[in-house]
Design an enzyme around this catalytic site. Structure first.
Site, PDB file in Angstrom:
ATOM      1  N   LYS A  54      32.926 -33.028 -19.988  1.00  0.00           N
ATOM      2  CA  LYS A  54      33.777 -34.063 -19.392  1.00  0.00           C
ATOM      3  C   LYS A  54      35.022 -34.320 -20.246  1.00  0.00           C
ATOM      4  O   LYS A  54      35.063 -33.976 -21.425  1.00  0.00           O
ATOM      5  CB  LYS A  54      32.979 -35.358 -19.176  1.00  0.00           C
ATOM      6  CG  LYS A  54      31.750 -35.175 -18.283  1.00  0.00           C
ATOM      7  CD  LYS A  54      32.109 -34.862 -16.827  1.00  0.00           C
ATOM      8  CE  LYS A  54      30.963 -34.246 -16.058  1.00  0.00           C
ATOM      9  NZ  LYS A  54      29.998 -35.161 -15.499  1.00  0.00           N
TER      10      LYS A  54
HETATM   11  C1  LIG Z   1      28.749 -35.315 -14.710  1.00  0.00           C
HETATM   12  C2  LIG Z   1      28.638 -36.127 -13.468  1.00  0.00           C
HETATM   13  C3  LIG Z   1      27.618 -37.066 -13.283  1.00  0.00           C
HETATM   14  C4  LIG Z   1      26.469 -37.235 -14.211  1.00  0.00           C
HETATM   15  O1  LIG Z   1      26.796 -37.421 -15.516  1.00  0.00           O
HETATM   16  P1  LIG Z   1      25.819 -36.904 -16.679  1.00  0.00           P
HETATM   17  O2  LIG Z   1      26.398 -37.510 -17.908  1.00  0.00           O
HETATM   18  O3  LIG Z   1      25.842 -35.427 -16.678  1.00  0.00           O
HETATM   19  O4  LIG Z   1      24.461 -37.444 -16.390  1.00  0.00           O
HETATM   20  C5  LIG Z   1      27.650 -37.822 -12.125  1.00  0.00           C
HETATM   21  N1  LIG Z   1      28.602 -37.649 -11.195  1.00  0.00           N
HETATM   22  C6  LIG Z   1      29.577 -36.737 -11.338  1.00  0.00           C
HETATM   23  C7  LIG Z   1      30.617 -36.601 -10.275  1.00  0.00           C
HETATM   24  C8  LIG Z   1      29.608 -35.925 -12.461  1.00  0.00           C
HETATM   25  O5  LIG Z   1      30.555 -34.991 -12.576  1.00  0.00           O
END
Ligand SMILES: *Cc1c(COP(=O)(O)O)cnc(C)c1O
Length: 461
Positions: A233
Protein backbone atom coordinates in the site's frame (compact mmCIF):
# COMPACT_ATOMS: atom_id res chain seq x y z
CA UNK A 1 7.24 -18.21 -23.27
CA UNK A 2 9.44 -19.15 -26.18
CA UNK A 3 12.52 -16.99 -26.25
CA UNK A 4 13.74 -15.74 -29.58
CA UNK A 5 17.24 -14.46 -29.82
CA UNK A 6 17.76 -11.34 -31.78
CA UNK A 7 19.55 -13.21 -34.54
CA UNK A 8 16.80 -15.79 -34.82
CA UNK A 9 14.33 -12.99 -34.96
CA UNK A 10 16.00 -11.21 -37.80
CA UNK A 11 16.23 -14.45 -39.69
CA UNK A 12 12.54 -15.10 -39.32
CA UNK A 13 11.48 -11.54 -39.90
CA UNK A 14 13.52 -11.12 -43.00
CA UNK A 15 12.19 -14.39 -44.22
CA UNK A 16 8.65 -13.39 -43.38
CA UNK A 17 8.89 -9.71 -44.29
CA UNK A 18 6.56 -8.81 -47.12
CA UNK A 19 8.51 -7.91 -50.24
CA UNK A 20 11.86 -8.72 -48.62
CA UNK A 21 12.53 -11.95 -50.38
CA UNK A 22 16.14 -12.11 -49.35
CA UNK A 23 16.68 -15.33 -47.56
CA UNK A 24 20.43 -15.13 -47.96
CA UNK A 25 20.90 -11.57 -46.84
CA UNK A 26 24.35 -10.15 -47.27
CA UNK A 27 25.77 -9.22 -43.92
CA UNK A 28 26.10 -5.42 -44.47
CA UNK A 29 22.37 -5.26 -45.06
CA UNK A 30 21.66 -7.17 -41.89
CA UNK A 31 23.78 -4.91 -39.73
CA UNK A 32 22.18 -1.84 -41.25
CA UNK A 33 18.79 -3.32 -40.50
CA UNK A 34 19.78 -4.19 -36.97
CA UNK A 35 20.65 -0.62 -36.05
CA UNK A 36 17.46 1.04 -37.19
CA UNK A 37 15.18 -1.86 -36.45
CA UNK A 38 16.35 -2.40 -32.90
CA UNK A 39 14.95 0.89 -31.63
CA UNK A 40 11.60 0.58 -33.33
CA UNK A 41 11.19 -3.16 -33.05
CA UNK A 42 9.23 -4.39 -30.03
CA UNK A 43 11.40 -6.07 -27.41
CA UNK A 44 9.22 -9.17 -27.51
CA UNK A 45 10.44 -9.63 -31.10
CA UNK A 46 14.06 -8.99 -30.21
CA UNK A 47 14.23 -5.20 -30.34
CA UNK A 48 15.66 -3.08 -27.55
CA UNK A 49 13.54 -2.34 -24.49
CA UNK A 50 11.74 0.98 -24.10
CA UNK A 51 12.77 1.08 -20.45
CA UNK A 52 16.09 -0.51 -19.71
CA UNK A 53 16.58 0.22 -16.00
CA UNK A 54 14.67 -0.82 -12.92
CA UNK A 55 11.81 0.89 -11.12
CA UNK A 56 11.68 2.55 -7.70
CA UNK A 57 11.71 -0.16 -5.02
CA UNK A 58 8.79 -0.62 -2.66
CA UNK A 59 8.53 -0.33 0.28
CA UNK A 60 11.34 2.07 1.13
CA UNK A 61 13.34 1.75 4.34
CA UNK A 62 15.73 4.66 4.70
CA UNK A 63 18.74 3.23 6.44
CA UNK A 64 20.45 4.36 8.60
CA UNK A 65 18.02 7.30 9.01
CA UNK A 66 15.10 5.09 10.15
CA UNK A 67 17.10 2.49 12.07
CA UNK A 68 17.44 4.40 15.33
CA UNK A 69 13.74 5.00 15.89
CA UNK A 70 12.80 1.37 15.36
CA UNK A 71 15.66 0.10 17.50
CA UNK A 72 14.63 2.50 20.25
CA UNK A 73 11.21 0.87 20.36
CA UNK A 74 12.69 -2.61 20.31
CA UNK A 75 15.17 -1.81 23.05
CA UNK A 76 12.50 -0.23 25.26
CA UNK A 77 10.75 -3.57 25.65
CA UNK A 78 7.39 -1.81 25.24
CA UNK A 79 6.04 -3.53 22.18
CA UNK A 80 2.33 -3.61 22.86
CA UNK A 81 0.10 -0.60 22.26
CA UNK A 82 1.49 2.53 24.01
CA UNK A 83 2.59 6.10 23.19
CA UNK A 84 3.97 5.41 19.69
CA UNK A 85 0.59 4.04 18.68
CA UNK A 86 -1.13 7.10 20.15
CA UNK A 87 1.28 9.34 18.25
CA UNK A 88 0.69 7.50 14.98
CA UNK A 89 -3.09 7.79 15.35
CA UNK A 90 -2.86 11.48 16.20
CA UNK A 91 -0.63 12.16 13.21
CA UNK A 92 -2.75 10.23 10.71
CA UNK A 93 -5.93 11.93 11.95
CA UNK A 94 -4.20 15.31 11.66
CA UNK A 95 -2.98 14.66 8.12
CA UNK A 96 -6.51 13.70 7.04
CA UNK A 97 -8.29 16.42 8.99
CA UNK A 98 -10.27 13.75 10.84
CA UNK A 99 -11.30 14.15 14.47
CA UNK A 100 -10.30 10.65 15.51
CA UNK A 101 -8.22 7.73 14.30
CA UNK A 102 -7.91 4.20 15.66
CA UNK A 103 -5.21 1.86 14.45
CA UNK A 104 -5.86 -1.87 14.12
CA UNK A 105 -3.89 -4.88 12.91
CA UNK A 106 -4.78 -4.49 9.23
CA UNK A 107 -7.20 -3.01 6.72
CA UNK A 108 -9.46 -6.02 6.76
CA UNK A 109 -10.02 -5.63 10.49
CA UNK A 110 -10.54 -1.90 10.15
CA UNK A 111 -13.48 -2.69 7.87
CA UNK A 112 -14.80 -5.47 10.11
CA UNK A 113 -14.59 -3.21 13.17
CA UNK A 114 -16.11 -0.15 11.50
CA UNK A 115 -19.04 -2.09 10.06
CA UNK A 116 -19.72 -3.83 13.37
CA UNK A 117 -19.67 -0.61 15.39
CA UNK A 118 -21.76 1.24 12.84
CA UNK A 119 -24.39 -1.33 13.77
CA UNK A 120 -24.20 -3.44 10.64
CA UNK A 121 -24.74 -7.13 11.06
CA UNK A 122 -27.11 -10.03 10.72
CA UNK A 123 -30.15 -9.23 8.59
CA UNK A 124 -28.57 -6.25 6.83
CA UNK A 125 -27.50 -5.70 3.27
CA UNK A 126 -24.44 -3.65 2.39
CA UNK A 127 -24.01 -2.28 -1.11
CA UNK A 128 -20.48 -2.34 -2.46
CA UNK A 129 -18.48 -2.65 -5.65
CA UNK A 130 -17.51 -5.94 -7.27
CA UNK A 131 -14.27 -4.36 -8.48
CA UNK A 132 -12.30 -4.52 -5.25
CA UNK A 133 -10.00 -6.61 -3.12
CA UNK A 134 -11.70 -9.59 -1.49
CA UNK A 135 -11.29 -8.09 2.00
CA UNK A 136 -14.05 -5.51 1.35
CA UNK A 137 -16.59 -8.26 0.87
CA UNK A 138 -15.20 -10.58 3.55
CA UNK A 139 -15.70 -7.76 6.08
CA UNK A 140 -19.41 -7.66 5.24
CA UNK A 141 -19.75 -11.44 5.57
CA UNK A 142 -17.68 -11.54 8.76
CA UNK A 143 -20.41 -9.38 10.30
CA UNK A 144 -23.16 -11.71 9.11
CA UNK A 145 -24.51 -9.23 6.57
CA UNK A 146 -25.19 -9.78 2.87
CA UNK A 147 -23.02 -8.09 0.24
CA UNK A 148 -24.97 -6.58 -2.62
CA UNK A 149 -23.02 -5.59 -5.69
CA UNK A 150 -23.57 -2.38 -7.60
CA UNK A 151 -21.72 -2.56 -10.89
CA UNK A 152 -18.97 -0.13 -11.78
CA UNK A 153 -18.78 2.63 -14.33
CA UNK A 154 -16.25 1.10 -16.66
CA UNK A 155 -14.79 4.48 -17.58
CA UNK A 156 -13.84 5.33 -14.00
CA UNK A 157 -13.40 1.79 -12.59
CA UNK A 158 -15.47 3.01 -9.61
CA UNK A 159 -18.84 1.98 -8.18
CA UNK A 160 -21.64 3.50 -10.26
CA UNK A 161 -24.10 5.58 -8.18
CA UNK A 162 -26.91 4.77 -10.61
CA UNK A 163 -26.42 1.09 -9.88
CA UNK A 164 -26.28 1.73 -6.11
CA UNK A 165 -29.70 3.30 -6.11
CA UNK A 166 -31.15 0.37 -8.04
CA UNK A 167 -29.89 -2.10 -5.45
CA UNK A 168 -31.47 -0.52 -2.38
CA UNK A 169 -34.00 -2.73 -0.57
CA UNK A 170 -35.67 -2.54 2.83
CA UNK A 171 -32.71 -4.50 4.22
CA UNK A 172 -30.07 -2.07 2.97
CA UNK A 173 -28.22 -0.51 5.87
CA UNK A 174 -25.00 0.83 4.44
CA UNK A 175 -23.04 1.74 1.35
CA UNK A 176 -19.40 0.66 1.30
CA UNK A 177 -17.80 2.56 -1.57
CA UNK A 178 -14.20 1.69 -2.34
CA UNK A 179 -11.81 4.28 -3.77
CA UNK A 180 -10.34 1.53 -5.79
CA UNK A 181 -6.86 1.90 -7.30
CA UNK A 182 -6.45 5.07 -5.22
CA UNK A 183 -8.97 6.97 -7.33
CA UNK A 184 -11.85 8.75 -5.55
CA UNK A 185 -15.34 7.34 -6.08
CA UNK A 186 -18.16 9.74 -6.92
CA UNK A 187 -18.76 10.75 -3.30
CA UNK A 188 -21.24 13.62 -3.82
CA UNK A 189 -23.73 11.34 -5.51
CA UNK A 190 -23.07 8.50 -3.07
CA UNK A 191 -23.60 10.78 -0.04
CA UNK A 192 -26.75 12.16 -1.64
CA UNK A 193 -28.18 8.65 -2.13
CA UNK A 194 -27.25 7.77 1.46
CA UNK A 195 -28.99 10.87 2.84
CA UNK A 196 -32.14 10.28 0.85
CA UNK A 197 -32.39 6.65 1.96
CA UNK A 198 -31.04 6.96 5.49
CA UNK A 199 -27.97 4.79 4.86
CA UNK A 200 -24.58 4.80 6.56
CA UNK A 201 -21.52 5.35 4.35
CA UNK A 202 -18.27 3.66 5.28
CA UNK A 203 -15.45 4.36 2.86
CA UNK A 204 -12.93 1.68 2.00
CA UNK A 205 -9.93 3.93 1.44
CA UNK A 206 -7.45 1.07 1.83
CA UNK A 207 -5.80 2.01 -1.48
CA UNK A 208 -6.38 5.73 -1.32
CA UNK A 209 -4.20 7.41 1.34
CA UNK A 210 -4.34 11.19 0.76
CA UNK A 211 -6.48 10.97 -2.35
CA UNK A 212 -9.02 13.76 -2.24
CA UNK A 213 -12.39 14.76 -3.60
CA UNK A 214 -13.57 18.36 -3.50
CA UNK A 215 -10.41 19.10 -1.53
CA UNK A 216 -11.36 16.63 1.23
CA UNK A 217 -9.24 13.52 1.82
CA UNK A 218 -11.19 10.36 1.04
CA UNK A 219 -12.06 8.38 4.13
CA UNK A 220 -13.29 11.59 5.81
CA UNK A 221 -16.33 12.18 3.62
CA UNK A 222 -18.62 9.39 4.84
CA UNK A 223 -19.44 8.40 8.42
CA UNK A 224 -16.13 6.54 8.70
CA UNK A 225 -13.13 5.65 6.56
CA UNK A 226 -10.89 2.59 6.58
CA UNK A 227 -7.22 2.32 5.62
CA UNK A 228 -4.70 -0.45 5.08
CA UNK A 229 -0.96 -0.27 5.67
CA UNK A 230 -0.15 -3.64 4.13
CA UNK A 231 3.24 -3.96 2.44
CA UNK A 232 2.19 -2.93 -1.06
CA UNK A 233 0.00 0.00 0.00
CA UNK A 234 0.99 3.62 -0.47
CA UNK A 235 1.60 3.81 3.29
CA UNK A 236 3.36 0.52 3.99
CA UNK A 237 3.95 -1.03 7.40
CA UNK A 238 3.77 -4.70 6.43
CA UNK A 239 0.49 -5.11 8.25
CA UNK A 240 -1.65 -2.39 9.73
CA UNK A 241 -4.91 -0.56 9.35
CA UNK A 242 -6.88 2.37 10.69
CA UNK A 243 -10.40 3.72 11.08
CA UNK A 244 -11.12 7.43 11.03
CA UNK A 245 -14.32 9.24 11.94
CA UNK A 246 -15.58 12.44 13.55
CA UNK A 247 -18.10 10.54 15.67
CA UNK A 248 -16.75 10.20 19.22
CA UNK A 249 -19.22 7.60 20.42
CA UNK A 250 -18.55 5.40 17.39
CA UNK A 251 -14.78 5.75 17.79
CA UNK A 252 -14.99 4.94 21.51
CA UNK A 253 -16.94 1.81 20.64
CA UNK A 254 -14.42 0.87 17.95
CA UNK A 255 -11.66 1.25 20.52
CA UNK A 256 -13.46 -1.03 22.97
CA UNK A 257 -14.19 -3.57 20.26
CA UNK A 258 -10.52 -3.67 19.27
CA UNK A 259 -9.54 -4.17 22.92
CA UNK A 260 -11.64 -7.03 24.27
CA UNK A 261 -14.65 -4.86 25.03
CA UNK A 262 -12.96 -2.76 27.71
CA UNK A 263 -14.42 0.73 28.15
CA UNK A 264 -12.74 3.69 26.50
CA UNK A 265 -13.32 7.42 26.18
CA UNK A 266 -16.69 8.52 27.47
CA UNK A 267 -17.27 5.11 29.04
CA UNK A 268 -13.95 4.88 30.81
CA UNK A 269 -14.20 5.39 34.54
CA UNK A 270 -17.91 4.75 34.82
CA UNK A 271 -17.67 1.09 33.90
CA UNK A 272 -15.43 -1.55 35.34
CA UNK A 273 -14.46 -4.58 33.30
CA UNK A 274 -15.36 -5.43 29.75
CA UNK A 275 -18.81 -4.09 28.88
CA UNK A 276 -19.25 -5.25 25.30
CA UNK A 277 -18.24 -8.08 23.00
CA UNK A 278 -14.89 -7.41 21.41
CA UNK A 279 -11.88 -9.06 19.91
CA UNK A 280 -8.29 -7.98 20.12
CA UNK A 281 -6.89 -6.39 17.00
CA UNK A 282 -4.46 -3.86 18.43
CA UNK A 283 -1.54 -2.26 16.67
CA UNK A 284 1.91 -2.83 18.10
CA UNK A 285 4.51 -0.22 18.97
CA UNK A 286 6.90 -1.30 16.23
CA UNK A 287 4.12 -1.06 13.66
CA UNK A 288 3.45 2.46 14.91
CA UNK A 289 7.13 3.37 14.79
CA UNK A 290 7.41 2.18 11.18
CA UNK A 291 4.19 4.00 10.35
CA UNK A 292 5.42 7.28 11.80
CA UNK A 293 8.61 7.00 9.75
CA UNK A 294 6.79 6.10 6.54
CA UNK A 295 4.31 8.95 7.05
CA UNK A 296 7.14 11.45 6.68
CA UNK A 297 7.27 10.88 2.94
CA UNK A 298 3.61 10.20 2.19
CA UNK A 299 2.60 13.71 1.17
CA UNK A 300 5.52 14.13 -1.21
CA UNK A 301 5.05 10.68 -2.74
CA UNK A 302 1.29 11.15 -3.10
CA UNK A 303 1.75 14.48 -4.88
CA UNK A 304 4.29 12.86 -7.19
CA UNK A 305 2.01 9.93 -8.05
CA UNK A 306 -0.77 12.38 -8.85
CA UNK A 307 1.48 14.51 -11.00
CA UNK A 308 2.99 11.56 -12.88
CA UNK A 309 -0.40 9.87 -13.18
CA UNK A 310 -1.84 12.92 -14.91
CA UNK A 311 1.24 13.24 -17.10
CA UNK A 312 1.12 9.58 -18.13
CA UNK A 313 -2.61 9.89 -18.79
CA UNK A 314 -1.94 12.74 -21.21
CA UNK A 315 0.82 10.78 -22.93
CA UNK A 316 -1.18 7.60 -23.58
CA UNK A 317 -4.70 8.92 -24.04
CA UNK A 318 -4.14 9.43 -27.75
CA UNK A 319 -3.01 5.88 -28.49
CA UNK A 320 -5.85 4.02 -30.23
CA UNK A 321 -7.28 1.28 -28.02
CA UNK A 322 -5.82 2.73 -24.81
CA UNK A 323 -8.21 4.51 -22.44
CA UNK A 324 -6.91 5.74 -19.09
CA UNK A 325 -9.38 5.90 -16.21
CA UNK A 326 -11.66 8.94 -16.29
CA UNK A 327 -11.74 10.89 -13.03
CA UNK A 328 -14.86 12.43 -11.53
CA UNK A 329 -14.81 16.22 -11.93
CA UNK A 330 -14.53 16.86 -8.18
CA UNK A 331 -11.39 14.75 -7.91
CA UNK A 332 -8.67 16.94 -6.47
CA UNK A 333 -6.15 14.13 -6.16
CA UNK A 334 -5.95 10.50 -7.22
CA UNK A 335 -3.02 8.65 -5.65
CA UNK A 336 -2.93 5.75 -8.12
CA UNK A 337 -2.15 2.86 -5.83
CA UNK A 338 -2.54 1.25 -9.22
CA UNK A 339 -2.53 3.17 -12.47
CA UNK A 340 -5.24 1.68 -14.68
CA UNK A 341 -6.15 1.93 -18.31
CA UNK A 342 -8.49 -0.02 -20.53
CA UNK A 343 -7.13 -2.02 -23.43
CA UNK A 344 -9.14 -2.64 -26.59
CA UNK A 345 -7.63 -5.52 -28.53
CA UNK A 346 -9.60 -4.62 -31.67
CA UNK A 347 -7.24 -1.67 -32.09
CA UNK A 348 -4.28 -4.01 -31.67
CA UNK A 349 -5.00 -6.45 -34.51
CA UNK A 350 -6.94 -8.65 -32.11
CA UNK A 351 -3.94 -9.14 -29.80
CA UNK A 352 -5.20 -10.86 -26.63
CA UNK A 353 -4.65 -8.84 -23.47
CA UNK A 354 -2.31 -11.51 -22.09
CA UNK A 355 -0.02 -11.11 -25.08
CA UNK A 356 -0.18 -7.32 -24.84
CA UNK A 357 0.93 -7.61 -21.20
CA UNK A 358 3.81 -9.87 -22.21
CA UNK A 359 4.87 -7.43 -24.89
CA UNK A 360 4.83 -4.55 -22.38
CA UNK A 361 6.74 -6.61 -19.84
CA UNK A 362 9.36 -7.32 -22.49
CA UNK A 363 9.68 -3.54 -22.99
CA UNK A 364 10.65 -3.25 -19.32
CA UNK A 365 7.19 -2.13 -18.19
CA UNK A 366 5.77 -4.49 -15.54
CA UNK A 367 1.99 -4.68 -15.68
CA UNK A 368 -0.94 -6.91 -14.85
CA UNK A 369 -4.55 -7.58 -15.75
CA UNK A 370 -5.71 -6.83 -12.21
CA UNK A 371 -8.67 -8.33 -10.43
CA UNK A 372 -10.59 -11.40 -11.45
CA UNK A 373 -14.37 -11.44 -10.87
CA UNK A 374 -15.08 -11.41 -7.16
CA UNK A 375 -18.79 -11.95 -6.83
CA UNK A 376 -18.55 -15.48 -8.22
CA UNK A 377 -15.79 -16.70 -5.91
CA UNK A 378 -16.93 -19.51 -3.61
CA UNK A 379 -16.66 -17.66 -0.30
CA UNK A 380 -20.05 -16.00 -0.56
CA UNK A 381 -21.72 -19.34 -1.15
CA UNK A 382 -19.83 -20.72 1.85
CA UNK A 383 -21.30 -17.94 4.01
CA UNK A 384 -24.79 -18.62 2.69
CA UNK A 385 -24.40 -22.30 3.58
CA UNK A 386 -23.12 -21.54 7.09
CA UNK A 387 -25.11 -22.26 10.25
CA UNK A 388 -25.51 -18.57 11.04
CA UNK A 389 -26.88 -17.53 7.67
CA UNK A 390 -29.25 -20.51 7.44
CA UNK A 391 -30.62 -19.70 10.88
CA UNK A 392 -31.26 -16.01 10.37
CA UNK A 393 -32.07 -15.44 6.72
CA UNK A 394 -35.13 -16.57 4.78
CA UNK A 395 -34.33 -19.42 2.38
CA UNK A 396 -35.32 -17.30 -0.60
CA UNK A 397 -32.51 -14.84 0.12
CA UNK A 398 -29.86 -17.54 0.24
CA UNK A 399 -30.66 -19.12 -3.12
CA UNK A 400 -27.20 -18.79 -4.51
CA UNK A 401 -27.99 -19.02 -8.22
CA UNK A 402 -30.66 -16.36 -7.90
CA UNK A 403 -28.25 -14.24 -5.86
CA UNK A 404 -25.59 -14.52 -8.54
CA UNK A 405 -28.05 -13.55 -11.22
CA UNK A 406 -29.23 -10.52 -9.25
CA UNK A 407 -25.64 -9.54 -8.54
CA UNK A 408 -24.22 -10.00 -12.00
CA UNK A 409 -21.90 -7.14 -12.90
CA UNK A 410 -21.09 -7.20 -16.60
CA UNK A 411 -19.16 -3.93 -16.53
CA UNK A 412 -16.84 -5.11 -13.80
CA UNK A 413 -16.50 -8.50 -15.49
CA UNK A 414 -15.42 -6.78 -18.70
CA UNK A 415 -12.68 -4.95 -16.81
CA UNK A 416 -11.55 -8.17 -15.15
CA UNK A 417 -11.77 -10.50 -18.11
CA UNK A 418 -10.83 -8.29 -21.04
CA UNK A 419 -9.94 -4.66 -20.57
CA UNK A 420 -8.07 -3.66 -17.44
CA UNK A 421 -4.33 -3.13 -17.40
CA UNK A 422 -2.59 -1.97 -14.21
CA UNK A 423 0.76 -0.44 -13.46
CA UNK A 424 1.84 -0.30 -9.82
CA UNK A 425 2.17 2.87 -7.73
CA UNK A 426 5.95 2.64 -7.29
CA UNK A 427 6.41 3.16 -11.05
CA UNK A 428 4.78 6.58 -10.68
CA UNK A 429 7.55 7.56 -8.27
CA UNK A 430 9.99 7.68 -11.19
CA UNK A 431 10.44 10.74 -13.41
CA UNK A 432 8.84 12.13 -16.58
CA UNK A 433 11.45 10.30 -18.61
CA UNK A 434 10.20 6.96 -17.33
CA UNK A 435 6.58 8.02 -17.97
CA UNK A 436 7.65 8.84 -21.53
CA UNK A 437 9.20 5.39 -21.78
CA UNK A 438 5.99 3.71 -20.64
CA UNK A 439 4.08 5.65 -23.29
CA UNK A 440 6.71 4.80 -25.91
CA UNK A 441 6.48 1.12 -24.99
CA UNK A 442 2.72 1.09 -25.49
CA UNK A 443 3.04 3.00 -28.75
CA UNK A 444 5.68 0.58 -29.96
CA UNK A 445 3.47 -2.42 -29.22
CA UNK A 446 0.60 -0.62 -30.95
CA UNK A 447 2.59 0.17 -34.09
CA UNK A 448 3.86 -3.39 -34.32
CA UNK A 449 0.69 -5.18 -33.27
CA UNK A 450 0.42 -6.94 -36.64
CA UNK A 451 3.95 -8.30 -36.49
CA UNK A 452 3.55 -9.43 -32.90
CA UNK A 453 0.36 -11.22 -33.83
CA UNK A 454 2.06 -12.86 -36.81
CA UNK A 455 4.90 -14.07 -34.63
CA UNK A 456 2.43 -15.36 -32.08
CA UNK A 457 0.42 -17.24 -34.70
CA UNK A 458 3.60 -18.85 -35.97
CA UNK A 459 4.49 -19.88 -32.43
CA UNK A 460 7.65 -17.81 -32.46
CA UNK A 461 6.85 -16.00 -29.23
C1 LIG B 1 -5.63 -4.01 0.98
C2 LIG B 1 -7.11 -3.78 0.97
C3 LIG B 1 -7.92 -4.17 2.04
C4 LIG B 1 -7.45 -4.96 3.20
O1 LIG B 1 -6.35 -4.47 3.83
P1 LIG B 1 -5.32 -5.46 4.55
O2 LIG B 1 -4.43 -4.54 5.32
O3 LIG B 1 -4.61 -6.22 3.50
O4 LIG B 1 -6.10 -6.34 5.45
C5 LIG B 1 -9.27 -3.84 1.96
N1 LIG B 1 -9.78 -3.22 0.89
C6 LIG B 1 -9.02 -2.86 -0.16
C7 LIG B 1 -9.65 -2.16 -1.32
C8 LIG B 1 -7.67 -3.16 -0.17
O5 LIG B 1 -6.93 -2.85 -1.24
Amino acid sequence: MKKTTRREFFKTTFRAGAGIAVASVASPVVSWGKETESATLPAILGGSRSHAGGWPAWPVWKSPEFDGKLLEVMRSGVWSRAHNTDAFEARWAEMLGAKRCLSVVNGTNSLITALAQAGIGVGDEVITTPYTFVATVQAILMNGAIPVFADVDRETFQIDPVQIERKITKRTKAILPVHILGIPADMDRIMDIARRHGLIVIEDACQAHLASYGGKPVGTIGFAGCFSFQNSKNLPIGEGGAIVSDDDDFMDRCFSYHNLGFPYGSRAGSLSGAFMVGGKVRFSEYQAAIGLLELQDLERASALRWENGQYLTSKIAGIPGITPARLYPKTTRAVYHLFPFRYDKEQFCGMPRALFLRALEAEGVPCSSGYTPLQTQPFIRAAFESKLYRKVYPKSLLKYDAYLLKNSCPESDALCDEEAVWLTQNMLLAGHREMDEIAAAIEKVYSNAGRIMDASKKGEI
